[in-house]
Design a protein around this motif. Sequence first.
Motif, PDB file in Angstrom:
ATOM      1  N   ILE A  85     101.383  23.156  -3.133  1.00 28.94           N
ATOM      2  CA  ILE A  85     100.496  23.993  -2.323  1.00 28.94           C
ATOM      3  C   ILE A  85     101.199  24.338  -1.018  1.00 28.94           C
ATOM      4  O   ILE A  85     101.757  23.470  -0.347  1.00 28.94           O
ATOM      5  N   MET A  86     101.190  25.609  -0.692  1.00 31.21           N
ATOM      6  CA  MET A  86     101.866  26.086   0.514  1.00 31.21           C
ATOM      7  C   MET A  86     101.097  25.665   1.762  1.00 31.21           C
ATOM      8  O   MET A  86      99.873  25.632   1.771  1.00 31.21           O
ATOM      9  N   LYS A  87     101.853  25.349   2.820  1.00 35.05           N
ATOM     10  CA  LYS A  87     101.285  25.079   4.129  1.00 35.05           C
ATOM     11  C   LYS A  87     101.773  26.186   5.046  1.00 35.05           C
ATOM     12  O   LYS A  87     102.913  26.626   4.956  1.00 35.05           O
ATOM     13  N   TYR A  88     100.923  26.632   5.915  1.00 34.02           N
ATOM     14  CA  TYR A  88     101.269  27.712   6.826  1.00 34.02           C
ATOM     15  C   TYR A  88     101.110  27.199   8.252  1.00 34.02           C
ATOM     16  O   TYR A  88     100.036  26.742   8.634  1.00 34.02           O
ATOM     17  N   SER A  89     102.168  27.276   9.029  1.00 33.00           N
ATOM     18  CA  SER A  89     102.111  26.850  10.425  1.00 33.00           C
ATOM     19  C   SER A  89     101.963  28.067  11.302  1.00 33.00           C
ATOM     20  O   SER A  89     102.821  28.958  11.311  1.00 33.00           O
ATOM     21  N   ILE A  90     100.860  28.085  12.040  1.00 35.84           N
ATOM     22  CA  ILE A  90     100.606  29.177  12.986  1.00 35.84           C
ATOM     23  C   ILE A  90     100.214  28.532  14.303  1.00 35.84           C
ATOM     24  O   ILE A  90      99.200  27.833  14.387  1.00 35.84           O
ATOM     25  N   GLY A  91     101.029  28.769  15.309  1.00 34.97           N
ATOM     26  CA  GLY A  91     100.785  28.123  16.596  1.00 34.97           C
ATOM     27  C   GLY A  91     100.966  26.621  16.448  1.00 34.97           C
ATOM     28  O   GLY A  91     101.922  26.153  15.862  1.00 34.97           O
ATOM     29  N   LYS A  92      99.983  25.863  16.944  1.00 36.59           N
ATOM     30  CA  LYS A  92     100.084  24.420  16.848  1.00 36.59           C
ATOM     31  C   LYS A  92      99.330  23.854  15.657  1.00 36.59           C
ATOM     32  O   LYS A  92      99.268  22.641  15.466  1.00 36.59           O
ATOM     33  N   PHE A  93      98.746  24.713  14.824  1.00 33.76           N
ATOM     34  CA  PHE A  93      97.973  24.260  13.672  1.00 33.76           C
ATOM     35  C   PHE A  93      98.708  24.554  12.371  1.00 33.76           C
ATOM     36  O   PHE A  93      99.450  25.518  12.268  1.00 33.76           O
ATOM     37  N   THR A  94      98.444  23.710  11.371  1.00 37.01           N
ATOM     38  CA  THR A  94      98.966  23.909  10.032  1.00 37.01           C
ATOM     39  C   THR A  94      97.780  24.158   9.114  1.00 37.01           C
ATOM     40  O   THR A  94      96.821  23.381   9.108  1.00 37.01           O
ATOM     41  N   TYR A  95      97.855  25.248   8.353  1.00 37.35           N
ATOM     42  CA  TYR A  95      96.736  25.663   7.511  1.00 37.35           C
ATOM     43  C   TYR A  95      97.078  25.497   6.038  1.00 37.35           C
ATOM     44  O   TYR A  95      98.223  25.645   5.624  1.00 37.35           O
ATOM     45  N   VAL A  96      96.024  25.190   5.243  1.00 36.55           N
ATOM     46  CA  VAL A  96      96.146  25.025   3.800  1.00 36.55           C
ATOM     47  C   VAL A  96      95.054  25.869   3.162  1.00 36.55           C
ATOM     48  O   VAL A  96      93.898  25.837   3.617  1.00 36.55           O
ATOM     49  N   PRO A  97      95.348  26.643   2.100  1.00 36.89           N
ATOM     50  CA  PRO A  97      94.328  27.495   1.478  1.00 36.89           C
ATOM     51  C   PRO A  97      93.153  26.681   0.944  1.00 36.89           C
ATOM     52  O   PRO A  97      93.312  25.679   0.248  1.00 36.89           O
ATOM     53  N   LYS A  98      91.922  27.130   1.273  1.00 33.90           N
ATOM     54  CA  LYS A  98      90.703  26.449   0.835  1.00 33.90           C
ATOM     55  C   LYS A  98      90.581  26.477  -0.681  1.00 33.90           C
ATOM     56  O   LYS A  98      90.205  25.491  -1.297  1.00 33.90           O
ATOM     57  N   SER A  99      90.883  27.620  -1.280  1.00 34.07           N
ATOM     58  CA  SER A  99      90.666  27.778  -2.718  1.00 34.07           C
ATOM     59  C   SER A  99      91.466  26.751  -3.525  1.00 34.07           C
ATOM     60  O   SER A  99      90.950  26.169  -4.485  1.00 34.07           O
ATOM     61  N   GLU A 100      92.687  26.492  -3.145  1.00 34.41           N
ATOM     62  CA  GLU A 100      93.526  25.563  -3.899  1.00 34.41           C
ATOM     63  C   GLU A 100      93.057  24.120  -3.729  1.00 34.41           C
ATOM     64  O   GLU A 100      93.026  23.345  -4.687  1.00 34.41           O
ATOM     65  N   LEU A 101      92.684  23.725  -2.496  1.00 31.85           N
ATOM     66  CA  LEU A 101      92.192  22.366  -2.287  1.00 31.85           C
ATOM     67  C   LEU A 101      90.849  22.155  -2.971  1.00 31.85           C
ATOM     68  O   LEU A 101      90.591  21.091  -3.532  1.00 31.85           O
ATOM     69  N   ASP A 102      89.962  23.171  -2.932  1.00 33.60           N
ATOM     70  CA  ASP A 102      88.657  23.050  -3.579  1.00 33.60           C
ATOM     71  C   ASP A 102      88.820  22.839  -5.078  1.00 33.60           C
ATOM     72  O   ASP A 102      88.117  22.027  -5.669  1.00 33.60           O
ATOM     73  N   VAL A 103      89.743  23.561  -5.703  1.00 31.56           N
ATOM     74  CA  VAL A 103      89.973  23.417  -7.140  1.00 31.56           C
ATOM     75  C   VAL A 103      90.433  21.984  -7.449  1.00 31.56           C
ATOM     76  O   VAL A 103      89.945  21.362  -8.399  1.00 31.56           O
TER      77      VAL A 103
END
Length: 187
Positions: free
Chosen positions: A162-180
Amino acid sequence: MSTNIRIKRICDFCLQEFTAKTTRTKYCSHKCNSRAYKAGQRQSKIEKSNAETARVITTDLDKLKQREFLSITQAGLLFGISRRTIYRLIDRGYINIAKFGTRTVIRKCDLEAFFAVPIVLQRLKAVQAFPGIENCYTIGQAQSEFNISPVALYHLLHRHGIMKYSIGKFTYVPKSELDVIFKAVAI
């Protein structure tokens, strides 16, 4: 015949400036000349010794390359790995051995076959576009939402690719993939 030439030179040994009386003078004194000569002799002895050592090593490797069966130490020298690594490979069953009393012998072709790993070209996954902040969890939100530790979340993301996206000081993970993933675990 004397000369009246006076030339400013730099001593090749001590790197100090001096006045030379000829154009061929390299050293400021007899002491620097002697020291440079001794340093040159010492360096030539070292180079000769290193060349002899390299010759002996390559000769030994040439002899080992011609052998069909190798001891553990010889196999380590030939393939550039430690004895412990070879014993680990034997314990895991990757390499076959023969025992003659207390002596362990390995066929060279078995080692060559083990280290001849076929080249597999992997397709690189296309880089996914960022789905948007509203469609992502931050790492902290994902931990609190699914009650999971940071290490476990990291391993889960890594295992499933699962891809992680770093924007600013936060790291984001797609909701759809974690929910599945977490809905599949809950079932």
